[in-house]
Design an enzyme around this catalytic site. Structure first.
Site, mmCIF file in Angstrom:
data_model
loop_
_atom_site.group_PDB
_atom_site.id
_atom_site.type_symbol
_atom_site.label_atom_id
_atom_site.label_comp_id
_atom_site.label_asym_id
_atom_site.label_seq_id
_atom_site.Cartn_x
_atom_site.Cartn_y
_atom_site.Cartn_z
ATOM 1 N N SER A 1 4.769 -2.730 4.357
ATOM 2 C CA SER A 1 4.118 -3.325 3.187
ATOM 3 C C SER A 1 4.942 -3.205 1.909
ATOM 4 O O SER A 1 4.691 -3.925 0.953
ATOM 5 C CB SER A 1 2.742 -2.693 2.965
ATOM 6 O OG SER A 1 2.875 -1.340 2.601
ATOM 7 N N LYS B 1 2.181 2.267 -2.207
ATOM 8 C CA LYS B 1 2.116 0.941 -2.842
ATOM 9 C C LYS B 1 2.671 1.052 -4.258
ATOM 10 O O LYS B 1 2.957 2.132 -4.756
ATOM 11 C CB LYS B 1 0.672 0.432 -2.933
ATOM 12 C CG LYS B 1 -0.097 0.404 -1.635
ATOM 13 C CD LYS B 1 0.396 -0.637 -0.677
ATOM 14 C CE LYS B 1 -0.433 -0.550 0.613
ATOM 15 N NZ LYS B 1 0.220 -1.122 1.742
#
Length: 187
Positions: free
Chosen positions: A42, A88
């Site tokens: 991600s 993230k």
């Protein structure tokens, strides 16, 4: 007899030294710097699957996380320590209004200018509040952050589970240390 006492004393000193060293190492890992293995794609291309990074757990002591910071956190609906941790990038800050339209991020009604792979984006952009009653996004609370992966098409992030709370942030990623060929300071 004095030989035995000094030998026993030396063994005891070594044991005490080793215990202290292990205690210091454990304390540093628990409270200051922690290794973390990237287990998803991600954050590609910034981070790759199986990269080993270090996170600084003291990065946000006395200061707030900022836009662009790469953080490790416990996602909503999971408890700290259950082994579920995500990495993230912070996109939205407390009090900001976040909208995503056709893959474009808008903060307080203004477009977040990003490059295609998000690696060279200037995250020091400032966004003034716009008065608009027809907003369709999300207003972040006083201790909430909006996070997204750099690989936007393959990231489970705030678009799915919503904003994260400040107290769920474990630390800021600051260096990739393995594989050695990818050694880099993260920005």
């Amino acid at each position: 007899m004095t030989v035995k006492k000094s030998f026993k004393r030396e063994i005891l000193e070594w044991v005490v030294t080793i215990v202290i060293a292990l205690g210091v190492a454990w304390s540093i890992r628990l409270f200051v710097i922690q290794p973390f293995r990237v287990q998803m794609s991600s954050m590609y291309p910034t981070l790759r699957n199986d990269d080993l990074i270090l996170i600084n757990k003291l990065s946000f002591v006395g200061t707030q996380p900022g836009r662009g910071d790469i953080i490790v956190f416990t996602p909503p609906n999971h408890a700290e320590g259950d082994g579920i941790e995500y990495i993230k990038r912070i996109i939205g800050l407390p009090g900001e209004y976040i909208e995503i339209e056709s893959g474009t991020v808008y903060i307080n009604g203004h477009k977040l200018e990003e490059n295609d792979d998000h690696t060279k984006t200037n995250y020091n952009q400032h966004f003034n509040v716009e008065n608009d009653s027809d907003k369709k996004g999300i207003l972040l609370g006083p201790d909430e952050f909006y996070v997204m992966g750099d690989n936007r098409g393959g990231s489970l992030d705030s678009r799915t589970f919503g904003p994260i709370k400040r107290d769920s942030i474990l630390g800021r990623a600051f260096i990739v240390f393995w594989p050695a060929i990818r050694l880099q300071v993260l920005q």
